[in-house]
Write an enzyme that holds these catalytic residues in place. Structure first.
Site, PDB file in Angstrom:
ATOM      1  CG  ASP A 258       0.442  -2.132   6.317  1.00  0.00           C
ATOM      2  OD1 ASP A 258      -0.477  -2.131   7.162  1.00  0.00           O
ATOM      3  OD2 ASP A 258       0.327  -1.625   5.184  1.00  0.00           O
TER       4      ASP A 258
ATOM      5  CG  HIS B  55      -1.952   0.987   1.319  1.00  0.00           C
ATOM      6  ND1 HIS B  55      -1.714   2.307   1.649  1.00  0.00           N
ATOM      7  CD2 HIS B  55      -3.298   0.897   1.122  1.00  0.00           C
ATOM      8  CE1 HIS B  55      -2.857   2.973   1.657  1.00  0.00           C
ATOM      9  NE2 HIS B  55      -3.828   2.137   1.329  1.00  0.00           N
TER      10      HIS B  55
END
Length: 412
Positions: free
Chosen positions: A204, A127
Site C-alpha cells: 500500500d 488502513h
C-alpha cells in the site's frame, strides 16, 4: 530555528491557489495533506484544457480530438511507469484510488489463486482499505489472516517474522508508510523474507509514493497501489501496478465496455493488458491531471521533497514535544514521514481540531480509518497534522500556539 531546503517554498506555494485564503480571519494553514494534497495550477490547467479542447472518449474514436484524448490519457500511463520504475505500461492499471486497487487484487488474484486454509500476513497498523478487503476474502473463501505487531515505538516488530511466514502464507499485504504513526516500514526486508516462502507481496503506497522515491524493481514487490489525490493530483484516479505475468493470468475485476475483445450473447473474450481491468469510460480528465501532477513532482525532485518533509518533521517534533500534556504516537522523527499524530490530555481530538479551525489551521481528528491501531494505542482518536512540499515552518509554529490555546481553554 529555520528549515533549510533546496526548494523555493514560496514559489511553490504560489502554484497552489487554494492556499491563498483566510479561514476565520486567519491565513489558512493546511496541515491535512495525508488525507488529500492540494492541487497546483499545472494540474488544474491540464484538466481544464482537456475539457475545453479535447473532451472526447478514449480508445473509441478515429476523429482528431478523440485521438488526442487517447494520447493524453495513455501518456499518463507512460509517465506513471517511469515514475515508479515499471518495466512496461501494460503493468499500469488505472483505478479510482488505492482502495479499489487493493480490492482488485483481492477479488481477482485472491479468488483465483487462494483457497481455504491459505494465510495472508498483514500488519496491525493497516488502513481499513488494506484490511477490510482481506477480511471479505477470508469470509468468502476461508483464507486466514495473520498480523505483524508493533513495538512500543510504533515500529513493526519483526522478531517473529520467520514464524509468521510459513509455507501456508501465500500473500503479504502491508503499508509502506503508516498514515497515523508516520512509520516508514522496512518493506524490502519483509519482501525478501516473503520470497523465501514463495509468498507474493502487496504494498500500500498511498502514503509513500507521494512523498519518497519509490521504485517497484528496487522494492521487489508484486503489487503496488496508490492514489492520485494524495500526490497533488485529482480525486477519482488511482493506480495498481503489478508484475505483467500476474496480470496476464488474473481474471477481470469488472465487466463492461473497453475491457473486452469480443462479446457474444453467452461468452466474451478479454482485451489485452492493461485495458482488461479498465471497464467502461475511464476517468480521462483525472488521469490527465495525475500525469500533470507527476510532472510537477518530478520537476521538483522526489529526493528534494522527501528531504523537505524530513526537516519539517524534525521541526514539528521538537516544537510539539515541548507542550505539556501532548503525547505524540509513533517512532522518532528520523524514522517517519511528514506527519505527527497526537493527543492532548483532557481534550477530545475533535475538540482540539475544532479549536484549531478557529485559528485557520486544518488538521484531521478521529481514527483515520485505523480502528485496530487506535485500539492498540489505547485511545479512541488522535489529532493528525501532516506536511507536504508547500508547508511552512510558521504554520507549525501556529499549530503549537493553537494547541496551547486548546489546552488552556479546556483547563479553565
Amino acid at each position: 530555528m529555520s528549515v533549510q531546503t533546496t526548494l523555493d517554498i514560496q514559489a511553490i506555494r504560489e502554484q497552489f491557489p487554494l492556499l491563498d485564503q483566510s479561514i476565520n480571519g486567519h491565513r489558512l494553514a493546511y496541515l491535512d495533506s495525508t488525507a488529500t494534497a492540494q492541487k497546483p495550477l499545472a494540474v488544474l490547467e491540464a484538466m481544464d484544457r482537456y475539457y475545453r479542447t479535447i473532451n472526447a472518449n478514449v480508445h473509441r474514436g478515429v476523429y482528431q480530438i478523440s485521438e488526442a484524448a487517447t494520447e493524453a490519457y495513455e501518456g499518463t500511463r507512460r509517465t506513471i511507469g517511469r515514475f515508479i520504475g515499471a518495466k512496461s505500461t501494460k503493468e499500469i492499471i488505472f483505478t479510482r484510488n488505492t482502495t479499489e486497487a487493493i480490492n482488485l487484487v483481492a477479488q481477482s488474484w485472491g479468488r483465483a489463486n487462494l483457497q481455504a486454509g491459505d494465510r495472508i500476513l498483514l500488519t496491525v497498523s493497516e488502513h481499513h482499505s488494506n484490511l477490510v478487503p482481506w477480511q471479505l476474502l477470508a469470509a468468502q473463501i476461508g483464507v486466514e489472516l495473520d498480523f505483524i505487531e508493533l513495538d512500543a515505538h510504533g515500529r513493526l516488530d519483526l522478531s517473529k517474522l520467520d514464524q509468521l511466514l510459513t509455507e501456508r502464507t501465500k500473500l503479504v499485504a502491508m503499508t509502506h508508510m503508516s498514515n497515523v504513526l508516520g512509520t516508514i516500514n522496512p518493506v524490502e526486508r519483509v519482501i525478501a523474507a516473503a520470497k523465501q516462502v514463495g509468498a507474493l507481496v502487496v504494498v500500500d503506497g498511498a502514503q509513500s509514493v507521494p512523498h519518497i522515491p519509490v521504485n517497484v524493481q528496487e522494492l521487489g514487490c508484486d503489487f503496488l497501489a496508490f492514489s492520485g489525490h494524495k500526490m497533488c493530483g485529482p480525486t477519482g484516479i488511482g493506480v495498481l501496478w503489478a508484475r505483467r505475468e500476474l496480470l496476464e493470468a488474473m481474471p477481470p475485476f469488472m465487466g463492461g465496455g473497453d475491457m473486452i475483445k469480443r462479446v457474444g450473447l453467452r461468452e466474451s473474450s478479454w482485451n489485452d493488458l492493461p485495458w482488461k481491468f479498465e471497464a467502461g469510460t475511464p476517468a480521462i480528465a483525472e488521469a490527465i491531471g495525475l500525469g500533470a501532477a507527476i510532472d510537477f513532482l518530478n520537476g521538483l525532485g522526489m529526493e528534494a521533497i522527501h528531504e523537505r518533509e524530513r526537516q519539517l518533521t524534525h521541526y514539528a517534533w521538537d516544537k510539539l514535544n515541548g507542550i505539556d500534556g501532548l503525547t505524540i504516537f509513533g517512532p522518532p522523527a528520523a524514522e517517519r514521514g511528514g506527519l505527527v499524530s497526537f493527543t492532548l490530555a483532557g481534550v477530545h481530538a475533535h475538540d482540539v481540531a475544532a479549536i484549531l479551525d478557529t485559528q485557520g489551521i486544518a488538521v484531521r481528528a478521529g481514527h483515520h480509518c485505523t480502528h485496530p491501531l487506535h485500539d492498540i494505542l489505547g485511545v479512541p482518536a488522535t489529532v493528525r497534522a501532516s506536511f507536504y512540499l508547500y508547508t511552512l515552518e510558521e504554520e507549525i509554529d501556529r499549530l503549537a500556539e493553537a494547541l496551547v490555546l486548546a489546552r488552556d481553554t479546556f483547563q479553565l
